[in-house]
Design a protein around this motif. Structure first.
Motif, mmCIF file in Angstrom:
data_model
loop_
_atom_site.group_PDB
_atom_site.id
_atom_site.type_symbol
_atom_site.label_atom_id
_atom_site.label_comp_id
_atom_site.label_asym_id
_atom_site.label_seq_id
_atom_site.Cartn_x
_atom_site.Cartn_y
_atom_site.Cartn_z
ATOM 1 N N ILE A 186 0.896 -1.192 -0.015
ATOM 2 C CA ILE A 186 0.166 -0.065 0.157
ATOM 3 C C ILE A 186 0.957 1.323 0.030
ATOM 4 O O ILE A 186 0.361 2.211 -0.602
ATOM 5 N N PHE A 187 2.145 1.256 0.788
ATOM 6 C CA PHE A 187 2.877 2.366 0.870
ATOM 7 C C PHE A 187 4.000 2.461 -0.419
ATOM 8 O O PHE A 187 3.986 1.498 -1.241
ATOM 9 N N TYR B 171 1.570 10.271 8.714
ATOM 10 C CA TYR B 171 1.998 9.565 7.570
ATOM 11 C C TYR B 171 1.257 8.215 7.106
ATOM 12 O O TYR B 171 0.637 8.033 6.230
ATOM 13 N N SER B 172 1.492 7.402 8.008
ATOM 14 C CA SER B 172 0.728 6.046 7.664
ATOM 15 C C SER B 172 -0.799 5.904 7.581
ATOM 16 O O SER B 172 -1.281 5.336 6.994
ATOM 17 N N LYS B 173 -1.263 6.962 8.559
ATOM 18 C CA LYS B 173 -2.761 7.056 8.770
ATOM 19 C C LYS B 173 -3.237 7.414 7.309
ATOM 20 O O LYS B 173 -4.365 6.874 6.727
ATOM 21 N N ASP C 287 -5.908 5.100 5.357
ATOM 22 C CA ASP C 287 -7.230 5.543 5.222
ATOM 23 C C ASP C 287 -7.362 5.954 3.529
ATOM 24 O O ASP C 287 -8.489 5.479 3.125
ATOM 25 N N LEU C 288 -6.573 6.022 3.006
ATOM 26 C CA LEU C 288 -6.482 6.119 1.567
ATOM 27 C C LEU C 288 -6.748 4.509 0.846
ATOM 28 O O LEU C 288 -7.871 4.377 0.184
ATOM 29 N N ASP C 289 -6.036 3.541 1.389
ATOM 30 C CA ASP C 289 -6.419 2.182 0.989
ATOM 31 C C ASP C 289 -7.800 1.789 1.529
ATOM 32 O O ASP C 289 -8.455 0.978 0.683
ATOM 33 N N VAL C 290 -8.327 2.189 2.706
ATOM 34 C CA VAL C 290 -9.679 1.820 2.909
ATOM 35 C C VAL C 290 -10.784 2.471 2.011
ATOM 36 O O VAL C 290 -11.528 1.829 1.430
ATOM 37 N N LEU D 26 -3.684 0.836 -7.456
ATOM 38 C CA LEU D 26 -3.624 0.940 -5.827
ATOM 39 C C LEU D 26 -4.565 0.073 -5.124
ATOM 40 O O LEU D 26 -4.304 -0.464 -3.957
ATOM 41 N N LYS D 27 -5.640 -0.173 -5.732
ATOM 42 C CA LYS D 27 -6.772 -1.127 -5.037
ATOM 43 C C LYS D 27 -6.231 -2.403 -4.985
ATOM 44 O O LYS D 27 -6.818 -3.441 -4.281
#
Length: 441
Positions: A170-171, A234-236, A240-243, A409-410
């Protein structure tokens, strides 16, 4: 389509440049991924390093402790132990890696990471509790309990590792490099700890207590670090973007047919197959040679001193391989050749490493009855094993970084978990091949 996917990858890779996107202050998230990688392998490395402890626990009680390493005097449980552990770990490892990759969109990553990490932690607390208990009167129940622990531990470790690689997908790619580098540090840490216990002359019980205590602490630290990811801006942002992307994808897929969802899976696999094949080949070759053949190599001066006798295997086999592996993974983070646009070259480089198998088999690996010894000098195994570890770490890092980077990304989490499956299948096949190669010596 290729241009569309490339554009959708721009956001997470350029996150340090955007004004509204948080930055990874003090490289805190990078360090956390290193610790997650460390936690995915270090506990298991310590478990298999405690071989002397299990030989002691399962020893013939009528003999002295000095005879537990004598193959002629070992009990049936001692003889079967290593093979039983390998069998008990391989199947759940494979099954749960496939399970995790197949259910990346069905089971939340937070649940998978926390539950698997807690499972590993509980298993090591249980294992630690048995160290100082006298099990002489119930060796068989202890043996069975150990194998059950291995099964549960392997299942938890497989879910955690596959989920961790999915999370890293994801990153931006450097965080995948951090995770795989952390794994290499785990192997190096275990090798150094093994050497230090030998130098200190520790008893099997004391060494095992230190190993399992360290594994317990690292498992707890890993869980804490994962939770911290949800507290750092940064990780949030990336989580959150992935969710958001997954929820949008789930809303779309709820109206899709099964064939359409299967088509999406095959699309991802078609994108990452060269990297998956390359990492599969890399680990198949490495596990074919290491540790089965490389640990059997003896020094030409085996009777000269402790360093060429008692410590030769620990240093030349385990320490040098893990050091080379660690260096290779770090170098892969900033020297990326072949490039992501040259996947077939990556596959070829991984395949060429097959040459390490005959090279190490022709060193002085004992016992042997079929092949001649061609490379008698100690220089050869030192060079061959160092290069085996270096190329393993370097190629594995490139493969793991490139795979999730090539998809939308998804699909990044599924791609990362799928790469973990390829790694696990390569490890399993390499281990099986090593059994055949040992017979061929």
């Amino acid at each position: 389509m290729e241009q569309e996917e490339a554009q959708q990858r721009l956001l997470p890779e350029n996150d340090d440049e955007g004004g509204s996107i948080p930055t990874d202050s003090w490289n805190g998230v990078y360090i956390i991924f290193c610790i997650l990688g460390l936690g995915s392998l270090l506990p298991w490395n310590f478990f298999i390093t405690a071989k002397e402890y299990y030989l002691f626990k399962l020893r013939n009680l009528t003999l002295s402790v000095d005879d537990i390493d004598n193959p002629q005097l070992q009990t049936e449980m001692q003889t079967m132990f290593e093979g039983s552990v390998a069998a008990a770990s391989m199947l759940p490892n494979l099954l749960f890696n496939f399970f995790t990759a197949g259910f990346t969109q069905k089971l939340p990553i937070k649940g998978r990471m926390v539950v698997s990490c807690l499972t590993i932690l509980i298993m090591f607390v249980f294992t630690l509790s048995l160290v100082n208990i006298n099990t002489n009167s119930w060796q068989m129940p202890f043996y069975v309990a150990t194998l059950v622990t291995v099964v549960i531990l392997s299942a938890g470790s497989a879910v955690f590792t596959a989920s961790m690689f999915g999370l890293a997908g994801i990153f931006p790619p450097r965080y995948m490099q951090a995770a795989v580098s952390g794994q290499a540090v785990g192997g190096l840490f275990a090798a150094v700890a093994n050497l230090l216990t030998l130098l200190a002359g520790s008893t099997p019980l004391h060494s095992a207590f230190a190993y399992f205590m360290a594994a317990t602490v690292v498992s707890l630290l890993t869980l804490i670090c994962y939770i911290l990811l949800y507290c750092i801006d940064y990780s949030k942002f990336h989580l959150d973007l992935d969710v958001t992307i997954q929820e949008d994808g789930f809303a779309e897929s709820s109206t899709d047919s099964i064939s359409q969802r299967a088509s999406s899976v095959f699309h991802v696999l078609r994108k990452i197959w060269p990297e998956g094949l390359a990492v599969f080949l890399t680990f198949t070759v490495s596990l074919s040679c290491f540790p089965a053949i490389s640990s059997s190599i003896i020094s030409q001066h085996k009777d000269g001193s402790g360093w060429t006798g008692k410590y030769f295997t620990v240093i030349v086999c385990f320490l040098l391989f893990n050091l080379g592996d660690c260096v290779g993974r770090v170098v892969g983070g900033f020297l990326q050749r072949p490039k992501i646009s040259q996947p077939l070259l990556l596959v070829i480089m991984s395949f060429v490493r097959v040459a390490f198998i005959p090279l190490l088999m022709l060193c002085d690996a004992q016992p042997r009855t079929h092949l001649p010894v061609v490379f008698t000098s100690d220089v050869y195994p030192v060079v061959f094993i160092s290069l085996l570890g270096l190329t393993n770490g370097y190629l594995c890092t490139l493969c793991m970084m490139y795979g999730p980077k090539k998809v939308l990304l998804k699909d990044a989490e599924f791609a990362g978990a799928s790469m973990s499956v390829c790694t696990t299948v390569g490890l399993a096949l390499g281990s099986l091949i090593s059994l055949l190669l040992v017979k061929m010596l």
